[in-house]
Design a protein around this motif. Structure first.
Motif, PDB file in Angstrom:
ATOM      1  N   ALA A 124     -11.928  -1.155   9.299  1.00 32.76           N
ATOM      2  CA  ALA A 124     -11.173  -0.346   8.345  1.00 32.76           C
ATOM      3  C   ALA A 124      -9.997  -1.107   7.747  1.00 32.76           C
ATOM      4  O   ALA A 124      -9.342  -0.609   6.832  1.00 32.76           O
ATOM      5  CB  ALA A 124     -10.660   0.925   9.026  1.00 32.76           C
ATOM      6  N   THR A 125      -9.748  -2.323   8.255  1.00 38.01           N
ATOM      7  CA  THR A 125      -8.593  -3.085   7.768  1.00 38.01           C
ATOM      8  C   THR A 125      -8.783  -3.526   6.326  1.00 38.01           C
ATOM      9  O   THR A 125      -7.830  -3.556   5.546  1.00 38.01           O
ATOM     10  CB  THR A 125      -8.364  -4.320   8.657  1.00 38.01           C
ATOM     11  OG1 THR A 125      -8.237  -3.904  10.014  1.00 38.01           O
ATOM     12  CG2 THR A 125      -7.098  -5.059   8.245  1.00 38.01           C
ATOM     13  N   SER A 179      -9.704   4.977  10.455  1.00 32.36           N
ATOM     14  CA  SER A 179      -8.943   3.844  10.966  1.00 32.36           C
ATOM     15  C   SER A 179      -8.373   4.128  12.348  1.00 32.36           C
ATOM     16  O   SER A 179      -8.361   3.257  13.225  1.00 32.36           O
ATOM     17  CB  SER A 179      -7.807   3.498   9.991  1.00 32.36           C
ATOM     18  OG  SER A 179      -7.058   2.407  10.464  1.00 32.36           O
TER      19      SER A 179
END
Length: 446
Positions: free
Chosen positions: A203-204, A186
């Motif tokens: 990556a959220t 992230s």
């Protein structure tokens, strides 16, 4: 399918019959679009290849939208591997050596083998979800991405139970370790968004496994007997009782253990292993009552100044004189590191050496096993048993918040609430069962 024609028949080749079909890029679609100009020059980046015209057109539309939102043109040329290697080089100066080693290990042994071949802009949340599913299981068969990731990670995977060294990993990884892997990925992708290579961070929405916090348990007599019968610890995080802590310190003194001051400091003041091994003499004041400053290894709250206590002042004073004698009498070149705890040549003690030595000493003392890091929990439990305010304990340990300390150590000392329990019975005016007058007798009954 390409549009090449057979020079003899003058007709298009059938699908797959073209002699150029196997050449890279042949019979595939590419796209161009007008990117924001630089210096007045027209820019038309080329993207592809794609299997169909529809895929190429969709990619061109997505790229036009991405650049209109501030994304950097020509991002299709950057692969995940190329970007993360550049990220490591650029961010090495700002990271602590141990942190950089961990970042490098995660990137080179997990991210790059599994997803490094992808173009950065094509990295999507479902790619990361597939990676985390593989890391969280020894053998996973699910959607079509998971077997591919498993195959790509095969050279970096180690057999179950193998030591987690550089280049090898023990599978399955714990949920906490997967969260660490995700944090590194992230961080890398967030910077890619800031630089305009990505519009959204994949990556959220990666879907991480839940981390179950295991509070420490105390080595009671019943748990020790069960451990001796089965060989299994009741929990990952175990804590010695005050009597067991005192027994360990007596064993260190009786055997003239080299690092007795280190273990005593860890047990009574709750320092992390990194804080202990990076402690310098310039950060310590041995003038009574004594104090030392922790430069910090994790969060801003980990940077703190705390008192030593008279026993630690004496132990560190003895160790300092012993270290100076070693320096003066050493037949090998002495390393002037300025560190408090060093080996016979003045070099920093490795964490592996420290932990292996602690395991050996625990066995010699005849005590149930705990990890070296659990000495930090012992320090918290001893402070709680002494009646020290929870806020002071949290500040001493350098926790990020007081609430974490309260939540984590609620059951670390099972006898802490003994007075409260007795007070409840006193309020009820009730005598414990088993006594002759355990229950009030009806009138007239003898």
């Amino acid at each position: 399918m390409c549009f090449c024609k057979n020079p003899e028949t003058k007709k298009p080749y059938r699908k797959g019959a073209c002699p150029k079909y196997k050449k890279p890029g042949h019979a595939q679609w590419y796209g161009r679009y007008d990117a924001p100009s630089t210096g007045g020059k027209r820019r038309q980046p080329r993207i592809g290849p794609f299997r169909t015209r529809a895929e190429a057109e969709a990619a061109v539309r997505a790229e036009i939208l991405r650049t209109s939102l501030g994304g950097m043109p020509c991002a299709y040329k950057v692969t995940v591997n190329e970007y993360v290697q550049d990220w490591l080089v650029r961010n090495k100066p700002r990271l602590a050596p141990t942190s950089f080693e961990d970042y490098e290990r995660i990137i080179n042994n997990l991210l790059v083998p599994a997803l490094g071949h992808l173009q950065l802009v094509k990295l999507l949340p479902h790619h990361l979800r597939a990676l985390y599913r593989v890391l969280g299981s020894q053998s996973v068969v699910a959607n079509e991405l998971v077997p591919t990731v498993t195959e790509r990670l095969a050279p970096a995977r180690a057999h179950h139970g193998a030591r987690k060294l550089k280049g090898t990993w023990q599978y399955p990884l714990s949920a906490k370790r997967i969260h660490k892997v995700h944090a590194v990925i992230s961080s890398v992708l967030t910077e890619a968004c800031d630089r305009g290579l990505l519009v959204n961070n994949p990556a959220t929405h990666a879907g991480l496994p839940a981390v179950v916090k295991e509070p420490p348990l105390v080595w009671t007599q019943a748990r020790i007997e069960a451990w001796r019968e089965t060989g299994e610890k009741p929990a990952k995080v175990m804590v010695w009782t005050p009597e067991q802590c005192a027994s360990f310190l007596r064993h260190l003194a009786a055997t003239r253990e080299r690092y007795v001051a280190l273990y005593q400091l860890a047990m009574t003041r709750g320092l992390r292993s990194g804080e202990l091994l990076n402690l310098r003499w310039t950060d310590i004041d041995l003038t009574a009552p004594g104090s030392f400053t922790i430069r910090g290894t994790k969060t801003p709250r980990s940077r703190r100044t705390i008192h030593l206590g008279q026993a630690n002042v004496v132990a560190l004073g003895h160790w300092r004189r012993s270290q100076r004698r070693e320096r003066d009498n050493s037949a090998l070149p002495w390393t002037h590191s300025g560190l408090v705890f060093t080996d016979q040549c003045g070099r920093q003690v490795s964490r592996h050496t420290l932990r292996e030595r602690f395991i050996h000493l625990t066995g010699e003392a005849g005590l149930p096993p705990i990890r070296f890091h659990d000495l930090r929990h012992c320090a918290a439990s001893l402070a709680l048993a002494s009646g020290i305010d929870l806020k002071i304990i949290s500040e001493t340990l350098g926790h990020s918040s007081h609430s974490f300390t309260a939540d984590f150590y609620t059951n670390v000392m099972p006898h802490n609430d003994r007075q409260a329990a007795e007070a409840v019975f006193a309020l009820l005016d009730h005598t414990p069962a088993g006594h002759d007058d355990a229950r009030p007798r009806p009138s007239g009954q003898q």
